[in-house]
Design an enzyme around this catalytic site. Structure first.
Site, PDB file in Angstrom:
ATOM      1  N   HIS A  74     -45.696-117.561 -33.464  1.00 60.16           N
ATOM      2  CA  HIS A  74     -44.276-117.401 -33.129  1.00 60.16           C
ATOM      3  C   HIS A  74     -43.606-118.769 -33.069  1.00 60.16           C
ATOM      4  CE1 HIS A  74     -44.386-118.729 -28.842  1.00 60.16           C
ATOM      5  NE2 HIS A  74     -45.606-118.213 -28.826  1.00 60.16           N
ATOM      6  N   ASP A 112     -40.427-119.239 -31.832  1.00 59.10           N
ATOM      7  CA  ASP A 112     -39.479-119.408 -30.717  1.00 59.10           C
ATOM      8  C   ASP A 112     -40.173-120.179 -29.590  1.00 59.10           C
ATOM      9  OD1 ASP A 112     -41.138-117.069 -30.299  1.00 59.10           O
ATOM     10  OD2 ASP A 112     -39.863-116.519 -28.609  1.00 59.10           O
ATOM     11  N   ASP A 151     -47.312-124.659 -27.499  1.00 58.37           N
ATOM     12  CA  ASP A 151     -46.995-123.220 -27.575  1.00 58.37           C
ATOM     13  C   ASP A 151     -45.728-122.996 -28.378  1.00 58.37           C
ATOM     14  OD1 ASP A 151     -46.793-120.522 -27.147  1.00 58.37           O
ATOM     15  OD2 ASP A 151     -46.342-120.661 -25.025  1.00 58.37           O
ATOM     16  N   GLU A 172     -41.662-114.002 -29.464  1.00 60.88           N
ATOM     17  CA  GLU A 172     -42.859-113.689 -28.668  1.00 60.88           C
ATOM     18  C   GLU A 172     -42.582-113.931 -27.191  1.00 60.88           C
ATOM     19  OE1 GLU A 172     -46.646-114.021 -26.563  1.00 60.88           O
ATOM     20  OE2 GLU A 172     -45.141-115.580 -26.738  1.00 60.88           O
ATOM     21  N   GLU A 173     -41.788-114.970 -26.935  1.00 57.63           N
ATOM     22  CA  GLU A 173     -41.529-115.350 -25.538  1.00 57.63           C
ATOM     23  C   GLU A 173     -40.680-114.318 -24.793  1.00 57.63           C
ATOM     24  OE1 GLU A 173     -43.205-117.527 -24.195  1.00 57.63           O
ATOM     25  OE2 GLU A 173     -43.753-119.070 -25.651  1.00 57.63           O
ATOM     26  N   GLU A 211     -51.917-118.774 -31.322  1.00 59.47           N
ATOM     27  CA  GLU A 211     -51.451-119.147 -29.982  1.00 59.47           C
ATOM     28  C   GLU A 211     -52.390-120.174 -29.342  1.00 59.47           C
ATOM     29  OE1 GLU A 211     -49.105-118.473 -27.766  1.00 59.47           O
ATOM     30  OE2 GLU A 211     -48.107-116.622 -28.397  1.00 59.47           O
TER      31      GLU A 211
HETATM   32 ZN    ZN Z   1     -46.929-118.632 -27.263  1.00 60.42          ZN
END
Ligand code: ZN
Length: 424
Positions: A101, A103, A132, A166-167, A195
């Protein structure tokens, strides 16, 4: 995996190291804070161009309106995009799909460097998303470039995708990628979500999540005559007492799965918001509270929901409250896949060959996009492996060590070569 192959991958990755640093630094300069979900179009173009330069067939997907229901108010009007790059080897299958992801959570305070400056210093790259998980996306793309640079022709397909959101739960991102049929067991043999669960760890799953709001309804009345009303704050107190008495003892069970950190090896249930009342002399008519319940792999959303709703039903029957409303926010079952399978074996062998030590196995305390691939895409060969470190995620001065990034690239390249096979 032959050591000669590992050596070639290592040599190629070392040559590409400056390019990896520069790419991740530029990637981190694109502020993709979510909420609201800024600069998504710019971000997928940036990634898609890089994929195209490696000979990938690139698809940009604008997530359709009907898949955006779950977006919070502040994200309305910010379009969502997914980018998928497919590189076909000499055959179509097997296919490995790496996904991350793009974002990031808002930078927040406490930074000593610019969170969107892409600073490279002391062997580290700094920025929101460095761990992340823009490093994971950079690593999956550079794994392909490394294989090409090393002159290792793949037999199957190498797919790399980047998703938003995802967040904030992942529905318009990985959720849509899977539901639109782009990542399912029909077209994918292996999936790695990149991740940050630590560079020497293979993550086989995560705890389940049940986020919900309960609104208890009572009857408003004058504070001097409470017997004329029904106080939902008292109702909430009774509810919490029964949670303590009836549910909490069941949460003492320790999971047999190695969830880390170790304190997360049990289910955790927290009340996180509460609202009621507006005046000192008025019994309010509603009291609502939200709860964050994390479930170990041995428990299910259905079980947890049943436990909480049975207490609520009881309170209505006993006249403690008039009625209640349960509003789900996230209902995600725990996810776990078998350790005994070729994808995990490949990560273990290649990880050991690259890092010079055994890879560990863990389960994440939170949830991530793996669940969509497993529960909705039907993939059992879907795990989480990425170069970032969990302890640095969502922190100020987030960074990644360049060495971790390069090692991650090497492991992903070796795993792809191992699982897809090579023409030599
Ligand atoms: Zn993440």
């Amino acid at each position: 995996m032959e050591s000669a192959m590992i050596e070639r991958i290592h040599a190629a990755a070392e040559v590409l190291r400056p390019r990896m640093e520069a790419f991740l630094s530029d990637f981190l300069k694109i502020d993709t804070e979510n909420p609201p979900g800024r600069n998504y179009e710019k971000c997928v173009s940036f990634l898609g161009e890089k994929m195209r330069s490696l000979g990938c067939e690139v698809e940009y997907v604008e997530v359709p309106e009907e898949a955006l229901d779950s977006l919070p108010e502040e994200s309305k009007g910010f379009p969502r995009y997914i980018v998928v790059g497919t590189y076909k080897g000499t055959r179509e299958r097997p296919a490995i799909h790496f996904s991350g992801h793009y974002d990031v959570v808002p930078a927040g305070g406490g930074w000593t460097v610019d969170p969107y400056g892409g600073l490279i210093a002391d062997g580290k790259i700094f920025g929101r998303g460095a761990s992340d998980m823009k490093s994971g996306i950079a690593a999956q793309i550079f794994a392909l470039e490394t294989l090409q640079h090393a002159g290792i022709p793949l037999k199957g397909s190498f797919v790399s995708s980047a998703v938003p959101d995802e967040e904030t739960g992942g529905q318009p991102g990985m959720g849509y990628l899977v539901r639109s049929g782009r990542l399912t067991k029909e077209n994918t043999d292996y999936c790695i979500i990149t991740e940050p669960l630590d560079p020497d760890m293979i993550c086989l799953g995560h705890r389940g999540t049940l986020w919900f709001t309960l609104t208890l309804k009572g009857v408003q009345s004058h504070g001097s005559m409470p017997s004329e009303g029904l106080n939902p704050i008292e109702g909430m107190r009774t509810l919490l007492e029964r949670i303590d008495r009836r549910i909490r003892p069941q949460l003492e069970r320790v999971s047999m799965y190695p969830v880390s950190p170790e304190r997360s090896r049990k289910s955790t249930l927290c009340i996180t918001t509460i609202q009621a009342g507006s005046k000192v002399n008025t019994i309010p008519d509603t009291c609502s509270a939200s709860f964050d319940w994390r479930l170990i792999p041995e428990q299910s959303v259905e079980w947890a929901k049943g436990e909480i709703l049975s207490i609520c039903d009881e309170l209505v029957r006993e006249g403690v409250i008039l009625e209640y409303a349960y509003t789900p926010i996230v209902e995600a079952d725990p996810t776990m896949v078998d350790e005994d399978q070729p994808l995990v074996d490949a990560l273990k062998t290649c990880g050991k060959a690259v890092l010079g030590k055994e890879m560990g196995i863990n389960f994440s305390p939170g949830m991530d996009d793996q669940r969509f691939a497993v529960h909705e895409g039907g993939l059992r060969a879907a795990v989480v492996y990425g170069p970032g470190r969990l302890a640095l995620a969502h922190k100020s001065d987030e960074h990644i060590a360049v060495d971790d990034l390069v090692k991650g690239v090497e492991i992903m390249a070796a795993v792809a070569a191992e699982l897809l096979g090579t023409e030599e």
